[in-house]
Design a protein around this motif. Structure first.
Motif, PDB file in Angstrom:
ATOM      1  N   ASN A 125      17.031  62.263 -18.034  1.00 36.16           N
ATOM      2  CA  ASN A 125      18.501  62.313 -17.959  1.00 36.16           C
ATOM      3  C   ASN A 125      19.000  62.309 -16.503  1.00 36.16           C
ATOM      4  N   LYS A 126      20.302  62.141 -16.385  1.00 31.85           N
ATOM      5  CA  LYS A 126      21.030  62.133 -15.098  1.00 31.85           C
ATOM      6  C   LYS A 126      20.701  60.877 -14.286  1.00 31.85           C
ATOM      7  N   LYS A 127      20.619  59.770 -15.000  1.00 34.34           N
ATOM      8  CA  LYS A 127      20.370  58.487 -14.333  1.00 34.34           C
ATOM      9  C   LYS A 127      21.441  58.204 -13.277  1.00 34.34           C
ATOM     10  N   ASP A 128      22.668  58.661 -13.561  1.00 32.35           N
ATOM     11  CA  ASP A 128      23.769  58.398 -12.630  1.00 32.35           C
ATOM     12  C   ASP A 128      23.548  59.063 -11.263  1.00 32.35           C
ATOM     13  N   LEU A 129      22.653  60.063 -11.215  1.00 29.63           N
ATOM     14  CA  LEU A 129      22.386  60.720  -9.930  1.00 29.63           C
ATOM     15  C   LEU A 129      21.208  60.091  -9.189  1.00 29.63           C
ATOM     16  N   ILE A 155      18.377  57.867 -19.266  1.00 33.28           N
ATOM     17  CA  ILE A 155      19.793  57.853 -19.664  1.00 33.28           C
ATOM     18  C   ILE A 155      20.669  58.728 -18.776  1.00 33.28           C
ATOM     19  N   SER A 156      21.964  58.605 -18.988  1.00 33.54           N
ATOM     20  CA  SER A 156      22.888  59.587 -18.457  1.00 33.54           C
ATOM     21  C   SER A 156      23.696  60.119 -19.628  1.00 33.54           C
ATOM     22  N   ALA A 157      23.705  61.433 -19.778  1.00 33.15           N
ATOM     23  CA  ALA A 157      24.463  62.044 -20.873  1.00 33.15           C
ATOM     24  C   ALA A 157      25.958  61.864 -20.653  1.00 33.15           C
ATOM     25  N   MET A 158      26.321  61.363 -19.468  1.00 31.69           N
ATOM     26  CA  MET A 158      27.728  61.215 -19.119  1.00 31.69           C
ATOM     27  C   MET A 158      28.324  59.899 -19.622  1.00 31.69           C
ATOM     28  N   HIS A 179      14.107  72.226 -19.430  1.00 30.63           N
ATOM     29  CA  HIS A 179      14.504  73.267 -18.479  1.00 30.63           C
ATOM     30  C   HIS A 179      16.004  73.538 -18.560  1.00 30.63           C
ATOM     31  N   SER A 180      16.396  74.679 -18.070  1.00 37.14           N
ATOM     32  CA  SER A 180      17.807  74.999 -17.984  1.00 37.14           C
ATOM     33  C   SER A 180      18.496  74.028 -17.025  1.00 37.14           C
ATOM     34  N   GLY A 181      19.638  73.492 -17.446  1.00 35.28           N
ATOM     35  CA  GLY A 181      20.412  72.632 -16.559  1.00 35.28           C
ATOM     36  C   GLY A 181      20.122  71.144 -16.669  1.00 35.28           C
ATOM     37  N   VAL A 182      19.190  70.744 -17.555  1.00 34.83           N
ATOM     38  CA  VAL A 182      18.871  69.310 -17.669  1.00 34.83           C
ATOM     39  C   VAL A 182      19.917  68.535 -18.475  1.00 34.83           C
ATOM     40  N   GLY A 183      20.783  69.272 -19.207  1.00 39.38           N
ATOM     41  CA  GLY A 183      21.854  68.599 -19.933  1.00 39.38           C
ATOM     42  C   GLY A 183      21.725  68.606 -21.448  1.00 39.38           C
ATOM     43  N   LYS A 184      20.985  69.552 -21.986  1.00 38.10           N
ATOM     44  CA  LYS A 184      20.813  69.615 -23.441  1.00 38.10           C
ATOM     45  C   LYS A 184      22.151  69.799 -24.147  1.00 38.10           C
ATOM     46  N   SER A 185      22.914  70.805 -23.703  1.00 36.20           N
ATOM     47  CA  SER A 185      24.183  71.081 -24.382  1.00 36.20           C
ATOM     48  C   SER A 185      25.198  69.970 -24.132  1.00 36.20           C
ATOM     49  N   THR A 186      25.166  69.411 -22.928  1.00 37.82           N
ATOM     50  CA  THR A 186      26.077  68.298 -22.613  1.00 37.82           C
ATOM     51  C   THR A 186      25.855  67.151 -23.597  1.00 37.82           C
ATOM     52  N   LEU A 187      24.597  66.840 -23.836  1.00 38.23           N
ATOM     53  CA  LEU A 187      24.256  65.750 -24.753  1.00 38.23           C
ATOM     54  C   LEU A 187      24.673  66.096 -26.181  1.00 38.23           C
ATOM     55  N   VAL A 199      28.679  74.632 -21.273  1.00 35.35           N
ATOM     56  CA  VAL A 199      27.894  73.867 -20.310  1.00 35.35           C
ATOM     57  C   VAL A 199      28.213  74.475 -18.956  1.00 35.35           C
ATOM     58  N   SER A 200      27.219  74.697 -18.105  1.00 33.52           N
ATOM     59  CA  SER A 200      27.607  75.135 -16.763  1.00 33.52           C
ATOM     60  C   SER A 200      26.917  74.365 -15.671  1.00 33.52           C
ATOM     61  N   GLU A 201      27.510  74.486 -14.498  1.00 31.89           N
ATOM     62  CA  GLU A 201      26.992  73.791 -13.327  1.00 31.89           C
ATOM     63  C   GLU A 201      25.582  74.266 -13.030  1.00 31.89           C
ATOM     64  N   THR A 210      21.129  78.531 -14.898  1.00 32.03           N
ATOM     65  CA  THR A 210      21.209  79.958 -15.192  1.00 32.03           C
ATOM     66  C   THR A 210      21.162  80.275 -16.681  1.00 32.03           C
ATOM     67  N   HIS A 211      20.566  79.414 -17.473  1.00 29.62           N
ATOM     68  CA  HIS A 211      20.457  79.673 -18.903  1.00 29.62           C
ATOM     69  C   HIS A 211      21.790  79.898 -19.592  1.00 29.62           C
ATOM     70  N   THR A 212      22.512  78.821 -19.762  1.00 28.53           N
ATOM     71  CA  THR A 212      23.810  78.924 -20.398  1.00 28.53           C
ATOM     72  C   THR A 212      23.663  79.147 -21.901  1.00 28.53           C
ATOM     73  N   THR A 213      22.745  78.435 -22.519  1.00 26.39           N
ATOM     74  CA  THR A 213      22.497  78.613 -23.951  1.00 26.39           C
ATOM     75  C   THR A 213      21.452  79.713 -24.090  1.00 26.39           C
ATOM     76  N   THR A 214      21.719  80.693 -24.971  1.00 24.64           N
ATOM     77  CA  THR A 214      20.798  81.839 -25.007  1.00 24.64           C
ATOM     78  C   THR A 214      19.962  81.951 -26.275  1.00 24.64           C
ATOM     79  N   PRO A 231      17.590  77.408 -25.783  1.00 22.33           N
ATOM     80  CA  PRO A 231      17.787  77.883 -24.405  1.00 22.33           C
ATOM     81  C   PRO A 231      16.811  77.179 -23.475  1.00 22.33           C
ATOM     82  N   GLY A 232      17.176  77.028 -22.223  1.00 22.40           N
ATOM     83  CA  GLY A 232      16.299  76.360 -21.256  1.00 22.40           C
ATOM     84  C   GLY A 232      14.947  77.040 -21.161  1.00 22.40           C
ATOM     85  N   ILE A 233      13.909  76.231 -21.064  1.00 19.76           N
ATOM     86  CA  ILE A 233      12.561  76.770 -20.948  1.00 19.76           C
ATOM     87  C   ILE A 233      12.167  76.757 -19.482  1.00 19.76           C
TER      88      ILE A 233
HETATM   89  N1  LIG Z   1      25.486  63.849 -13.158  1.00 16.54           N
HETATM   90  C1  LIG Z   1      25.106  64.248 -14.374  1.00 16.54           C
HETATM   91  N2  LIG Z   1      25.260  65.539 -14.713  1.00 16.54           N
HETATM   92  C2  LIG Z   1      24.887  65.927 -15.943  1.00 16.54           C
HETATM   93  C3  LIG Z   1      24.334  65.020 -16.889  1.00 16.54           C
HETATM   94  N3  LIG Z   1      24.051  65.712 -18.024  1.00 16.54           N
HETATM   95  C4  LIG Z   1      24.399  66.998 -17.786  1.00 16.54           C
HETATM   96  N4  LIG Z   1      24.933  67.140 -16.544  1.00 16.54           N
HETATM   97  C5  LIG Z   1      25.433  68.368 -15.894  1.00 16.54           C
HETATM   98  O1  LIG Z   1      24.350  69.313 -15.768  1.00 16.54           O
HETATM   99  C6  LIG Z   1      24.852  70.650 -15.858  1.00 16.54           C
HETATM  100  C7  LIG Z   1      24.037  71.452 -16.865  1.00 16.54           C
HETATM  101  O2  LIG Z   1      24.229  70.916 -18.177  1.00 16.54           O
HETATM  102  P1  LIG Z   1      23.998  71.761 -19.521  1.00 16.54           P
HETATM  103  O3  LIG Z   1      24.306  70.820 -20.624  1.00 16.54           O
HETATM  104  O4  LIG Z   1      24.717  73.056 -19.491  1.00 16.54           O
HETATM  105  O5  LIG Z   1      22.435  72.050 -19.428  1.00 16.54           O
HETATM  106  P2  LIG Z   1      21.486  72.786 -20.531  1.00 16.54           P
HETATM  107  O6  LIG Z   1      20.237  71.988 -20.559  1.00 16.54           O
HETATM  108  O7  LIG Z   1      22.208  72.967 -21.803  1.00 16.54           O
HETATM  109  O8  LIG Z   1      21.208  74.210 -19.814  1.00 16.54           O
HETATM  110  P3  LIG Z   1      20.825  75.618 -20.519  1.00 16.54           P
HETATM  111  O9  LIG Z   1      21.781  75.877 -21.630  1.00 16.54           O
HETATM  112  O10 LIG Z   1      20.942  76.615 -19.380  1.00 16.54           O
HETATM  113  O11 LIG Z   1      19.406  75.510 -20.976  1.00 16.54           O
HETATM  114  C8  LIG Z   1      26.328  70.523 -16.183  1.00 16.54           C
HETATM  115  O12 LIG Z   1      27.043  70.652 -14.981  1.00 16.54           O
HETATM  116  C9  LIG Z   1      26.458  69.108 -16.744  1.00 16.54           C
HETATM  117  O13 LIG Z   1      27.748  68.588 -16.528  1.00 16.54           O
HETATM  118  C10 LIG Z   1      24.186  63.643 -16.487  1.00 16.54           C
HETATM  119  O14 LIG Z   1      23.705  62.761 -17.226  1.00 16.54           O
HETATM  120  N5  LIG Z   1      24.601  63.321 -15.223  1.00 16.54           N
END
Ligand SMILES: Nc1nc2c(ncn2[C@@H]2O[C@H](COP(=O)(O)OP(=O)(O)OP(=O)(O)O)[C@@H](O)[C@H]2O)c(=O)[nH]1
Ligand SMILES: [Mg+2]
Ligand SMILES: [Zn+2]
Length: 304
Positions: A125-129, A155-158, A179-187, A199-201, A210-214, A231-233
């Motif tokens: 994920n985060k192809k856009d970055l 892919i990009s979840a965006m 892992h935490s922050g990879v974008g699971k909840s965003t997707l 979803v958090s930064e 910081t483990h947004t999903t618990t 939750p993020g592993i």
């Molecule tokens: N640039 C970019 N940012 C993304 C993408 N997907 C997710 N993000 C950002 O990544 C951050 C973390 O996303 P979450 O969806 O909260 O991550 P998570 O995997 O659910 O994290 P936990 O709940 O802590 O396990 C947020 O700021 C999202 O906006 C993407 O494809 N591109």
């Protein structure tokens, strides 16, 4: 009525009945006694029988599981927890940066799933970055994993890539991990109509999130399609796996390992006439996969 456990908080369970409604249930008395002996008598994804009155509902039976996926506690060795039951596939989300997922972690996770005989999908994920160079690196990984039959997409979840994922999860129960922050909840927020998972930064300081999903929670996309947010592993321990067993769960090694001179006793480390090492030298088995294999066999970093 039959139902499926969507969420568990320990003593309360959210169950979706066949009528499509959600019920907050407790365990019926008898089950509660049995439950005291087990760590996870009821897990997300379990099929259950429920009895619903006007404003009271209880689980009266837990059906036997087709499969389950365990998560090993890294603090207390020997302790493991059923993360979910009755899943058709696991979808691992990895990122090259913000945060970085190591290849060792990806391989350990895939090996675990393989040991539970659960098919795997990998999303980078985060192809856009990604810089053009990063994209090439991601595509190289895609080739490696597709060659071992792990469906892989960059892919990009965006953006519209989410449609690709929609097709991958259709008519299945999919556990989403990473892992935490990879974008699971965003997707998932894009896949499931009407949900708003927080979803958090990704913390700029640590790049670790910081483990947004618990806790694990299952969501219906349609009658036959379910996705489980987890939750993020941080780490993924291998659940009670013997050294000899590990190459069984590397699909590219499984078929060939009996060709080693020492057969099933070969650990593919320094033994003579090892077929696996020859495949690595000839470039048929990816070096990164072999490196992950070696670190798993040595048990030196099975929690990173
Ligand atoms: N640039 C970019 N940012 C993304 C993408 N997907 C997710 N993000 C950002 O990544 C951050 C973390 O996303 P979450 O969806 O909260 O991550 P998570 O995997 O659910 O994290 P936990 O709940 O802590 O396990 C947020 O700021 C999202 O906006 C993407 O494809 N591109
Ligand atoms: Mg989350
Ligand atoms: Zn060998």
């Amino acid at each position: 009525m039959e139902g499926r456990v969507m969420k568990s908080t320990g003593s309360w369970y959210e169950v979706m009945g066949q009528d499509g409604k959600k019920y907050n249930c407790r365990l019926q008395g008898k089950l509660r006694l049995d439950a005291a002996k087990e760590t996870n008598p009821v897990a997300v994804g379990d099929r259950v029988e429920l009895l619903a009155d006007k404003d009271d509902a209880s689980i009266t039976e837990v059906k036997s599981r087709d499969n389950h996926i365990l998560r090993q506690s890294v603090k207390k060795t020997g302790h493991s927890q059923v993360l979910a039951a009755n899943v058709d596939q696991v979808l691992l989300i990895a990122t090259l940066k913000q945060p970085r997922t190591s290849l060792g972690f990806i391989d350990r996770f895939l090996v675990s799933a393989e040991s539970f005989r659960i098919p795997q999908v990998l999303l980078i994920n985060k192809k856009d970055l990604m810089s053009p160079q990063d994209i090439r690196a991601a595509e190289d990984l895609q080739k490696i994993y597709q060659s071992i039959d792990v469906k892989t997409e960059v892919i990009s979840a965006m953006n519209d890539d989410v449609k690709l994922v929609q097709a991958l999860v259709k008519d299945k129960t999919t556990l989403v991990a990473g892992h935490s922050g990879v974008g699971k909840s965003t997707l998932l927020n894009k896949l499931v109509p009407g949900i708003h998972q927080t979803v958090s930064e990704v913390s700029d300081f640590t790049n670790k999130g910081t483990h947004t999903t618990t806790f694990a929670e299952m969501f219906p996309i349609d009658k036959k399609t379910f996705v489980i947010d987890t939750p993020g592993i941080k780490e993924w321990g291998l659940v009670e796996m013997g050294q000899q067993e590990i190459s069984d769960y590397f699909p590219e090694m499984r078929e060939l390992r009996m060709d080693c001179k020492f057969g099933s006793r070969c650990l593919h480390l320094t033994e003579p006439a090892c077929r696996i090492r020859r495949e690595v030298e000839e470039g048929h088995i990816a070096l990164s996969r072999y490196d992950s294999y070696v670190s798993m066999v040595m048990g030196d970093d099975n929690r990173k």
